[in-house]
Design a protein around this motif. Structure first.
Motif, mmCIF file in Angstrom:
data_model
loop_
_atom_site.group_PDB
_atom_site.id
_atom_site.type_symbol
_atom_site.label_atom_id
_atom_site.label_comp_id
_atom_site.label_asym_id
_atom_site.label_seq_id
_atom_site.Cartn_x
_atom_site.Cartn_y
_atom_site.Cartn_z
ATOM 1 N N ILE A 1 -45.183 63.278 88.396
ATOM 2 C CA ILE A 1 -43.813 63.304 87.869
ATOM 3 C C ILE A 1 -43.671 64.218 86.374
ATOM 4 O O ILE A 1 -44.845 64.167 85.005
ATOM 5 C CB ILE A 1 -43.269 62.295 87.749
ATOM 6 C CG1 ILE A 1 -43.188 61.477 88.778
ATOM 7 C CG2 ILE A 1 -42.146 62.594 87.145
ATOM 8 C CD1 ILE A 1 -42.501 60.581 89.005
ATOM 9 N N ALA A 2 -43.071 65.069 86.015
ATOM 10 C CA ALA A 2 -42.781 65.942 84.940
ATOM 11 C C ALA A 2 -42.091 65.258 83.949
ATOM 12 O O ALA A 2 -40.556 65.087 84.030
ATOM 13 C CB ALA A 2 -42.873 67.605 84.691
ATOM 14 N N VAL A 3 -41.987 64.784 82.519
ATOM 15 C CA VAL A 3 -41.187 64.435 81.850
ATOM 16 C C VAL A 3 -40.762 65.165 80.556
ATOM 17 O O VAL A 3 -42.043 66.343 79.915
ATOM 18 C CB VAL A 3 -41.061 62.990 81.356
ATOM 19 C CG1 VAL A 3 -41.395 62.051 82.729
ATOM 20 C CG2 VAL A 3 -42.616 63.025 80.506
ATOM 21 N N PRO A 4 -39.937 65.405 79.616
ATOM 22 C CA PRO A 4 -39.385 66.515 78.598
ATOM 23 C C PRO A 4 -40.554 65.501 77.248
ATOM 24 O O PRO A 4 -40.920 64.781 77.172
ATOM 25 C CB PRO A 4 -38.373 65.747 78.090
ATOM 26 C CG PRO A 4 -37.801 65.508 79.250
ATOM 27 C CD PRO A 4 -38.801 65.103 80.301
ATOM 28 N N ASN A 5 -41.050 66.334 76.926
ATOM 29 C CA ASN A 5 -42.160 65.891 75.889
ATOM 30 C C ASN A 5 -42.062 65.012 74.369
ATOM 31 O O ASN A 5 -42.315 64.710 73.788
ATOM 32 C CB ASN A 5 -43.261 66.321 75.929
ATOM 33 C CG ASN A 5 -43.088 68.240 74.831
ATOM 34 O OD1 ASN A 5 -41.761 68.002 74.749
ATOM 35 N ND2 ASN A 5 -44.265 69.024 75.446
ATOM 36 N N ASP A 6 -40.361 65.754 73.953
ATOM 37 C CA ASP A 6 -40.347 65.140 72.590
ATOM 38 C C ASP A 6 -40.034 63.596 72.917
ATOM 39 O O ASP A 6 -39.135 63.294 73.617
ATOM 40 C CB ASP A 6 -39.252 65.760 72.227
ATOM 41 C CG ASP A 6 -37.419 65.902 72.885
ATOM 42 O OD1 ASP A 6 -37.017 64.809 73.374
ATOM 43 O OD2 ASP A 6 -37.810 66.547 74.096
ATOM 44 N N THR A 7 -39.408 62.755 71.710
ATOM 45 C CA THR A 7 -39.596 61.700 71.698
ATOM 46 C C THR A 7 -38.210 61.104 72.337
ATOM 47 O O THR A 7 -38.856 59.708 72.953
ATOM 48 C CB THR A 7 -39.536 60.832 70.031
ATOM 49 O OG1 THR A 7 -41.438 61.218 69.411
ATOM 50 C CG2 THR A 7 -39.867 59.575 70.153
ATOM 51 N N THR A 8 -37.392 61.741 71.983
ATOM 52 C CA THR A 8 -36.159 60.867 72.904
ATOM 53 C C THR A 8 -36.219 60.873 73.590
ATOM 54 O O THR A 8 -35.276 59.731 75.030
ATOM 55 C CB THR A 8 -35.245 60.776 71.531
ATOM 56 O OG1 THR A 8 -35.306 62.531 71.624
ATOM 57 C CG2 THR A 8 -34.978 60.387 70.332
ATOM 58 N N ASN A 9 -35.846 62.024 74.296
ATOM 59 C CA ASN A 9 -35.805 62.410 75.816
ATOM 60 C C ASN A 9 -36.902 61.891 76.972
ATOM 61 O O ASN A 9 -37.146 61.884 78.359
ATOM 62 C CB ASN A 9 -36.267 63.829 75.795
ATOM 63 C CG ASN A 9 -34.451 64.507 75.421
ATOM 64 O OD1 ASN A 9 -33.264 64.193 75.685
ATOM 65 N ND2 ASN A 9 -34.581 65.505 74.757
ATOM 66 N N GLU A 10 -37.778 62.038 75.680
ATOM 67 C CA GLU A 10 -38.945 61.236 76.767
ATOM 68 C C GLU A 10 -39.033 59.606 77.499
ATOM 69 O O GLU A 10 -38.563 59.301 78.157
ATOM 70 C CB GLU A 10 -40.354 61.307 76.111
ATOM 71 C CG GLU A 10 -41.714 60.716 77.503
ATOM 72 C CD GLU A 10 -42.927 60.707 76.862
ATOM 73 O OE1 GLU A 10 -43.526 61.616 77.868
ATOM 74 O OE2 GLU A 10 -43.608 59.532 75.756
ATOM 75 N N GLY A 11 -38.431 59.096 76.927
ATOM 76 C CA GLY A 11 -37.934 57.605 76.437
ATOM 77 C C GLY A 11 -37.548 57.555 77.799
ATOM 78 O O GLY A 11 -36.972 56.810 78.188
ATOM 79 N N ARG A 12 -35.797 58.077 76.984
ATOM 80 C CA ARG A 12 -34.889 58.067 77.676
ATOM 81 C C ARG A 12 -35.152 58.821 79.673
ATOM 82 O O ARG A 12 -34.842 57.744 80.301
ATOM 83 C CB ARG A 12 -33.926 59.463 77.640
ATOM 84 C CG ARG A 12 -32.368 59.634 78.031
ATOM 85 C CD ARG A 12 -31.609 60.034 77.159
ATOM 86 N NE ARG A 12 -30.154 60.919 77.848
ATOM 87 C CZ ARG A 12 -29.846 62.300 77.843
ATOM 88 N NH1 ARG A 12 -29.940 62.993 76.703
ATOM 89 N NH2 ARG A 12 -28.442 62.336 78.193
ATOM 90 N N ALA A 13 -36.020 59.946 79.458
ATOM 91 C CA ALA A 13 -36.939 59.564 81.113
ATOM 92 C C ALA A 13 -37.574 58.626 81.633
ATOM 93 O O ALA A 13 -36.389 58.012 83.059
ATOM 94 C CB ALA A 13 -37.469 61.193 80.895
#
Length: 286
Positions: free
Chosen positions: A145-157
């Motif tokens: 699964i690919a997820v955004p790597n910036d702190t907030t969007n990764e946590g959100r994902a």
């Protein structure tokens, strides 16, 4: 015809310099605040924005509302999540419109920048997409699964995945989760990518969590294509207009604030993004 100015890779070279300069600042620096009283109200207000939907919304304002309000508006498109803030910090643009509060707080903390939110405009629900499975229950151990790597969007994902039972997070972990906070991956692998590139990787991974604006650009329909979609109620990720601290009361900024929260913009968002990819979220940003 759109007359936006699109900033492409030519600006990438200034990133390191901009970050280096902003990293030196603190909230107590003499230059931390700008003197908005010196802003020339006759000059165009230059706003940095992600292409979709941010620049589209601004272009609607520019073409239909700004002239009557006595506002000259110039829109510059950026395709990443770093340059809009560094350009605003350095005065290369007057404002930006592309981000939510958790991302901005993290950015300011890491880079010593002094960007502040002014007014909320819309929300883009995060979605879980796949071209290889048709249901979350079909995911199997070993898939990626690919997820955004910036702190907030990764946590959100990760929170989105946990809310739908795809993974289990450690107790007490919420939207600030990191990969290390996953208690049970259920055999899944994760690939961290820059948010803008996640849609392009959808063919190479088994599934991906994609930001609403990038889903739109990739011709994905959140309402139909997402296997799971972030809830809008009580969501803290409204996207807002932001400026460098001290410029909040710039007369041009205040004109744009009123226009962005106008009935005309609300109707434009609802009509243009009827697939639920973008939802009006007006009000003061905090």
């Amino acid at each position: 015809m759109r007359k936006n100015i699109k900033l492409t890779s030519a600006f990438a070279g200034i990133t390191a310099l901009a970050l280096g300069l902003t990293a030196c600042g603190t909230a107590s620096d003499p230059g931390a605040k700008s003197d908005s009283g010196k802003a020339d109200p006759s000059k165009p207000l230059v706003v940095a924005a992600s292409p979709t939907p941010h620049a589209d919304i601004l272009t609607f304002v520019k073409d239909n509302l700004a002239e009557k309000a006595g506002l000259k508006l110039e829109v510059k498109e950026f395709t990443d999540y770093v340059l809009p803030n560094t350009a605003t910090e350095q005065g290369q643009v007057d404002a930006n419109y592309f981000q939510h509060k958790p991302y901005l707080d993290d950015f300011n903390k890491k880079n010593g920048t002094h960007i502040v939110p002014v007014v909320n405009v819309h929300l883009e629900p995060l979605g879980f997409y796949s071209k290889k499975v048709k249901d979350l229950k079909e995911l199997k151990a070993g898939q990626t699964i690919a997820v955004p790597n910036d702190t907030t969007n990764e946590g959100r994902a990760l929170k989105l995945l946990a809310d739908h039972g795809v993974i289990t997070l450690k107790d007490g972990v919420g939207a600030d989760a990191k990969l290390s906070d996953i208690k049970d991956k259920k055999g899944l692998e994760f690939k961290e990518l820059e948010a803008a590139t996640v849609p392009r990787a959808l063919n190479d991974v088994d599934a991906a969590v994609i930001n609403g604006n990038y889903a739109i650009e990739a011709k994905l329909n959140p309402a139909k294509d997402a296997l799971a979609l972030e809830k809008a109620d009580g969501n803290p990720y409204a996207n807002f207009l932001a400026v460098k601290q001290g410029n909040e009361n710039d007369a041009r900024v205040q004109k744009l604030v009123k226009l962005l929260n106008s009935p005309e913009v609300k109707k434009y968002i609802e009509d243009t993004y009827s697939n639920g990819a973008v939802i009006p979220a007006f009000g003061a940003a905090k």
